[in-house]
Every structure is written in C-alpha cells, then in structure tokens.
Motif scaffolding. Structure first.
Motif, short mmCIF file in Angstrom:
data_model
loop_
_atom_site.label_atom_id
_atom_site.label_comp_id
_atom_site.label_asym_id
_atom_site.label_seq_id
_atom_site.Cartn_x
_atom_site.Cartn_y
_atom_site.Cartn_z
N MET A 118 1.01 -1.35 -0.10
CA MET A 118 0.21 0.02 0.15
C MET A 118 0.64 1.63 0.01
SD MET A 118 -2.82 -0.75 3.21
CE MET A 118 -4.37 -1.87 2.32
N LEU A 119 1.88 1.42 0.57
CA LEU A 119 2.68 2.94 1.33
C LEU A 119 3.64 2.88 -0.12
CD1 LEU A 119 4.40 2.46 4.44
CD2 LEU A 119 2.89 3.89 3.61
N ILE A 120 4.19 1.45 -1.42
CA ILE A 120 3.87 1.84 -2.08
C ILE A 120 3.62 1.91 -3.55
CG2 ILE A 120 5.33 0.31 -4.25
CD1 ILE A 120 6.78 -1.99 -2.40
N CYS A 121 2.12 1.69 -3.29
CA CYS A 121 1.12 2.51 -4.35
C CYS A 121 0.97 3.85 -4.33
CB CYS A 121 -0.49 1.85 -4.72
SG CYS A 121 0.02 -0.10 -5.30
N ILE A 122 1.34 3.60 -3.07
CA ILE A 122 1.32 6.27 -3.19
C ILE A 122 2.71 6.33 -2.95
CG2 ILE A 122 1.25 7.48 -0.94
CD1 ILE A 122 -0.75 5.91 0.86
N THR A 123 3.45 6.29 -2.63
CA THR A 123 4.94 6.61 -2.82
C THR A 123 5.89 6.97 -3.79
OG1 THR A 123 6.19 4.60 -1.91
CG2 THR A 123 5.56 6.53 -0.49
N VAL A 124 5.57 5.69 -5.14
CA VAL A 124 5.96 5.45 -6.17
C VAL A 124 5.75 6.55 -6.78
CG1 VAL A 124 6.23 3.82 -8.39
CG2 VAL A 124 7.07 2.85 -6.13
N PRO A 125 4.15 6.32 -7.73
CA PRO A 125 2.84 7.66 -8.22
C PRO A 125 3.54 8.54 -7.94
CG PRO A 125 1.67 6.06 -7.66
CD PRO A 125 2.88 5.38 -6.56
N LEU A 126 3.71 9.40 -6.72
CA LEU A 126 4.15 10.29 -6.21
C LEU A 126 5.72 11.18 -7.06
CD1 LEU A 126 2.48 10.65 -2.43
CD2 LEU A 126 2.13 12.25 -4.71
N THR A 127 6.30 10.03 -5.83
CA THR A 127 7.76 10.11 -6.82
C THR A 127 8.02 10.51 -8.18
OG1 THR A 127 8.33 8.91 -4.77
CG2 THR A 127 10.41 9.30 -6.07
N LEU A 128 7.81 9.81 -8.49
CA LEU A 128 7.67 9.66 -10.25
C LEU A 128 7.39 11.24 -10.64
CD1 LEU A 128 6.81 6.04 -11.67
CD2 LEU A 128 8.52 7.30 -11.24
N TYR A 129 5.67 11.06 -10.19
CA TYR A 129 5.08 12.66 -10.64
C TYR A 129 6.15 13.71 -9.90
CZ TYR A 129 1.79 16.51 -10.28
OH TYR A 129 1.57 18.68 -10.28
N VAL A 130 6.81 13.95 -9.18
CA VAL A 130 7.51 14.93 -9.06
C VAL A 130 9.08 14.67 -9.36
CG1 VAL A 130 9.13 15.87 -6.53
CG2 VAL A 130 6.74 14.67 -6.37
N TYR A 131 9.68 13.40 -9.89
CA TYR A 131 10.87 13.93 -10.10
C TYR A 131 10.86 12.69 -11.65
CZ TYR A 131 12.52 15.16 -5.72
OH TYR A 131 12.66 15.92 -4.29
N GLY A 132 9.98 12.23 -12.35
CA GLY A 132 9.82 11.67 -13.30
C GLY A 132 10.91 10.21 -13.50
N ILE A 133 10.91 9.41 -14.39
CA ILE A 133 11.35 8.22 -14.24
C ILE A 133 12.87 7.79 -14.15
CG2 ILE A 133 11.23 7.61 -16.51
CD1 ILE A 133 11.20 5.29 -14.63
N ASP A 134 13.64 9.40 -15.15
CA ASP A 134 14.92 9.23 -15.31
C ASP A 134 15.91 9.72 -15.06
OD1 ASP A 134 14.77 8.81 -18.52
OD2 ASP A 134 14.59 11.18 -18.70
N PRO A 135 15.38 10.55 -13.56
CA PRO A 135 16.42 10.61 -12.18
C PRO A 135 16.21 9.65 -11.44
CG PRO A 135 15.36 12.53 -13.03
CD PRO A 135 14.62 11.15 -13.66
#
Length: 139
Positions: A18-35
């Motif tokens: 559940m935490l991964i389902c929250i944190t991964v999309p937020l992180t991708l939204y903020v930083y994108g996939i490349d970094p």
C-alpha cells in the motif's frame, strides 16, 4: 489471543504494498523516471525525503494512533495494545515502537523473528514500547 509471526509478516507485506502504491506515483510525478532510474544519490531532493521517508512514518503512526493498527493489521483483525492495560498505547509508546524498528531490522531482522519464539509474540519493538499485537475483539 496474540498474533504470531506469519500473520504479522503478511500484514507488513500488505502495508508495504500500500505504501509503495502511494509513494512511487508521487515520486514519479515529482521527479520523473529518469532521475530515479539513473541517479546515484540516495535522496533525490527535499520532496523525495518527505514522500519516501517522512510520509510513511507519519501514516503508520497516525494509523496506529487512531485505528490501533495499520491497514494490513486491520485486514487480519489485529490491533496494537498496551501490554499492561490492553488499552490503546500512548502516542509516546507508538513513537518508541516505530523507532524500535531500527534495532529490530539492523540486527539481521532478529527483532522481527523474535515474535516466533516469544511467549507473548512480542517483537523487540513491542518490548521496547510495552505493546502487544492481539486479535481484535469482534464487534
């Protein structure tokens, strides 16, 4: 009735998912996939620190405080209680319990495995905080 090792492991896996389902999309939204894929730093920036380190701590402690369990424990009808009174633990106990994850984890996970052998099914972080994980009473 105390909740044992395998049920607690299942609850932890559910909570982690559940935490991964929250944190991964937020992180991708903020930083994108490349970094994330190519970076060599542990923390990408201040928002990464907030999303991936602080947010999980806050969510877990808030769930413990207001629901006496994380969603994974709720799915298995388990709750965290004070070991002496069997009532809700204090906020200070819950913070100590969370900080107790550090020695439980760093010593090869022995603090978690301890649940399998302890008569009251307490992990090291439960012992430090004076808590138990028990089956929730039926409503």
């Amino acid at each position: 009735m105390y909740v044992g090792f395998w049920e607690r492991l299942a609850a932890t896996l559910l909570d982690s998912l559940m935490l991964i389902c929250i944190t991964v999309p937020l992180t991708l939204y903020v930083y994108g996939i490349d970094p994330i894929m190519t970076g060599n730093t542990l923390i990408k920036g201040p928002l990464d620190l907030l999303i991936n380190y602080l947010l999980p701590v806050v969510l877990v402690i808030l769930f413990w405080r207001y629901k006496s369990a994380t969603p994974g424990k709720m799915a298995l009808r388990a709750i965290i209680v004070d070991a002496d009174t069997l009532q809700k633990p204090s906020s200070a106990s819950l913070i100590i319990r969370y900080l107790g994850y550090i020695p439980s984890t760093l010593l090869f996970g022995l603090g978690y495995i301890w649940v399998a052998f302890d008569p009251r099914k307490q992990s090291w972080h439960d012992k430090l905080a004076g808590t138990l994980v028990i089956r929730a009473p039926k409503d």
